[in-house]
Design an enzyme around this catalytic site. Sequence first.
Site, PDB file in Angstrom:
ATOM      1  N   TYR A 152       3.421  29.194   6.654  1.00 31.78           N
ATOM      2  CA  TYR A 152       2.777  29.848   5.510  1.00 31.78           C
ATOM      3  C   TYR A 152       1.597  30.696   5.983  1.00 31.78           C
ATOM      4  O   TYR A 152       1.431  31.842   5.564  1.00 31.78           O
ATOM      5  CB  TYR A 152       2.311  28.784   4.510  1.00 31.78           C
ATOM      6  CG  TYR A 152       1.504  29.321   3.356  1.00 31.78           C
ATOM      7  CD1 TYR A 152       2.102  30.080   2.351  1.00 31.78           C
ATOM      8  CD2 TYR A 152       0.135  29.063   3.258  1.00 31.78           C
ATOM      9  CE1 TYR A 152       1.358  30.570   1.281  1.00 31.78           C
ATOM     10  CE2 TYR A 152      -0.609  29.555   2.198  1.00 31.78           C
ATOM     11  CZ  TYR A 152       0.004  30.304   1.220  1.00 31.78           C
ATOM     12  OH  TYR A 152      -0.740  30.797   0.169  1.00 31.78           O
ATOM     13  N   GLU A 208      -1.883  28.258  -7.868  1.00 29.80           N
ATOM     14  CA  GLU A 208      -3.292  27.948  -7.612  1.00 29.80           C
ATOM     15  C   GLU A 208      -3.844  27.039  -8.708  1.00 29.80           C
ATOM     16  O   GLU A 208      -4.650  26.143  -8.444  1.00 29.80           O
ATOM     17  CB  GLU A 208      -4.122  29.227  -7.510  1.00 29.80           C
ATOM     18  CG  GLU A 208      -3.838  30.088  -6.288  1.00 29.80           C
ATOM     19  CD  GLU A 208      -4.253  29.457  -4.960  1.00 29.80           C
ATOM     20  OE1 GLU A 208      -4.932  28.405  -4.964  1.00 29.80           O
ATOM     21  OE2 GLU A 208      -3.865  30.016  -3.918  1.00 29.80           O
ATOM     22  N   TRP A 255      -3.173  21.947  -0.921  1.00 28.07           N
ATOM     23  CA  TRP A 255      -2.243  23.069  -0.961  1.00 28.07           C
ATOM     24  C   TRP A 255      -0.896  22.677  -0.362  1.00 28.07           C
ATOM     25  O   TRP A 255       0.149  23.152  -0.791  1.00 28.07           O
ATOM     26  CB  TRP A 255      -2.823  24.289  -0.233  1.00 28.07           C
ATOM     27  CG  TRP A 255      -1.871  25.435  -0.247  1.00 28.07           C
ATOM     28  CD1 TRP A 255      -1.249  25.997   0.823  1.00 28.07           C
ATOM     29  CD2 TRP A 255      -1.378  26.131  -1.402  1.00 28.07           C
ATOM     30  NE1 TRP A 255      -0.413  27.010   0.407  1.00 28.07           N
ATOM     31  CE2 TRP A 255      -0.475  27.110  -0.954  1.00 28.07           C
ATOM     32  CE3 TRP A 255      -1.617  26.023  -2.771  1.00 28.07           C
ATOM     33  CZ2 TRP A 255       0.199  27.974  -1.810  1.00 28.07           C
ATOM     34  CZ3 TRP A 255      -0.949  26.894  -3.629  1.00 28.07           C
ATOM     35  CH2 TRP A 255      -0.059  27.847  -3.160  1.00 28.07           C
TER      36      TRP A 255
END
Length: 198
Positions: A27, A49, A57
């Site tokens: 990522y 988010e 995350w």
Amino acid sequence: MTDDLVPGEDGLARPLWASTDPMLRDYYDTEWGMPVRDERGVFERLSLEAFQSGLSWRTILAKRPAFRAAFADFDPDVVAGFGDEDVARLLGDAGIVRNRAKIAATITNANATVALRADGGLADFVWSFRPADTPRPRTAAEVPTTSPESTALSKALRKRGFAFVGPTTMHALMEALGIVDTHLLGSHRRATSGIWPD
């Protein structure tokens, strides 16, 4: 190079959070901070988010395929039409984060995204808050978590009917979209977005 950057087996320097886990490394290497300027892409990242708030995350990234399936690949028109049956379906979906407030906010934000098209659309609106300069952190401690621009974006989106768009969440969004570059100086990803020179 600081202790916050770790050289990988490939010789590339990455921050600690992206240095060991293959999913996070991929990522970081290929996606985080690269410009996203299409409505669906911005809506997806805005949504994820919001779901990330209070969680790691990595948790959200691992669930992203399930989120995409559950939310019609983040098509704002489809999500805007979600009703009570869809909310019940989502609350029963173990593949995503089953938080009623965040699910409701995603549907609310889809409607707000559709409405924003009359004024140029979500992507242009969010990108209009790009600052004149970007941070140049040398260490993880120097990476800001909010900015005047993320605070202004948060307020502007709330006025447009968006939810779960606090200043910290909006700063993370701006980082993810490439609006600011908070890659550490010395990282192999610094200044690779084409938006900021260094």
